[in-house]
Write an enzyme that holds these catalytic residues in place. Structure first.
Site, short mmCIF file in Angstrom:
data_model
loop_
_atom_site.label_atom_id
_atom_site.label_comp_id
_atom_site.label_asym_id
_atom_site.label_seq_id
_atom_site.Cartn_x
_atom_site.Cartn_y
_atom_site.Cartn_z
N SER A 149 1.07 -1.07 -0.01
CA SER A 149 0.02 -0.17 -0.10
C SER A 149 0.78 1.44 0.27
O SER A 149 1.94 1.51 0.68
CB SER A 149 -1.05 -0.08 1.21
OG SER A 149 -1.66 1.42 1.41
N TYR A 162 -1.84 -0.22 10.17
CA TYR A 162 -1.94 -0.92 8.82
C TYR A 162 -0.64 -0.43 8.02
O TYR A 162 -0.07 -1.31 7.44
CB TYR A 162 -2.97 -0.35 8.02
CG TYR A 162 -3.38 -0.56 6.66
CD1 TYR A 162 -3.91 -1.93 6.52
CD2 TYR A 162 -3.17 0.41 5.57
CE1 TYR A 162 -4.02 -2.29 5.13
CE2 TYR A 162 -3.09 -0.22 4.45
CZ TYR A 162 -3.81 -1.45 4.02
OH TYR A 162 -3.97 -1.77 2.61
#
Length: 257
Positions: A149, A162
């Protein structure tokens, strides 16, 4: 109809019943690979993915593999052997795509230890041991592709855990590239940005203001689609990417430039 770029190959894609994972599974199958569609709970969605692939002339099989608990990699490979025996009777494969992941929208002050452990268990520990236990299964010249990501490379305190998991995944990728290079196996990460999937549906879909804001973050001026990521994965899985390894490929549309 398949294109033949991955004809005769066998792939496993985790978290591929919906969203980016489904797009990846469909694209790899379209290129000729027999794809193991690994899912955690949604059997209906996984069956739909397999059916969509088969209707288009591709090869696919579903296997349930809930990640995040000790022993999850062992159970995944056992499920792969059981469900994929017609396509991979020897248990061998050519492509591993670690796509499954969960998010935790919690800042530093509110993140709990249980929440921290859960996101790292699914996003980091599971890919690590899936690959570790899959090393003897990966054929020479194979591919490991980890879905990362843009949050790994941008300061986003609201999703700090995350982002940390994806940073760890990228480090894992670089080390894998060095470790597996002598076997001709490449390892790369694909760092996605904001993508229109069920994962983001609650705040993105049907909200023109949110969509406009998300689009403004990308240099290309739109929200990403699952196929934008899947097509990059297909390139990395192909022979065209044989000289690319240990890289984090940006798939954010130019976010944060």
């Amino acid at each position: 109809m398949t294109t033949g770029a991955l004809e005769g190959k066998v792939a496993l894609a985790t978290g591929s019943s919906r969203g980016i994972g489904r797009a990846i599974a469909e694209r790899l199958a379209r290129d000729g690979a027999a794809v193991g569609v690994a899912y955690a709970r949604d059997e209906t969605a996984a069956s739909e993915t397999v059916e969509r692939i088969r209707k288009n002339g591709g090869l696919a099989f579903a296997l349930r593999a809930e990640l995040g608990r000790h022993g999850d990699a062992r159970r995944l490979w056992a499920a792969f052997d059981a469900a994929g025996k017609d396509h991979a009777p020897d248990g061998k494969l050519d492509i591993i795509v670690n796509n499954a992941g969960i998010g935790r929208s919690a800042a530093l002050a509110s993140l709990t230890e249980d929440g921290f452990d859960e996101v790292f268990a699914v996003n980091v520990r599971a890919p690590f041991f899936i690959v570790q236990q899959g090393l003897s299964r990966l054929r020479e010249g194979g591919r490991v592709i980890n879905i990362s990501s843009g949050a790994a490379h941008l300061a986003m305190p609201e999703i700090i855990a995350y982002g940390a998991t994806k940073g760890a995944l990228d480090t894992f990728t670089r080390n894998l590239a060095k470790e597996l290079g002598p076997r001709g196996i490449t390892a790369n990460s694909v760092a996605s940005g904001i993508v229109d999937t069920d994962f983001n549906a609650a705040w993105l879909r049907g909200n023109p203001q949110a969509e406009a804001h998300a689009a403004s973050l990308a240099a290309l001026g739109r929200v990403g689609q699952p196929e934008d990521v899947a097509d990059i994965v297909a390139f990395l899985a192909s022979n065209d990417a044989r000289w690319v390894t240990g890289r984090v490929i940006d798939a954010t549309g130019g976010a944060g430039l």
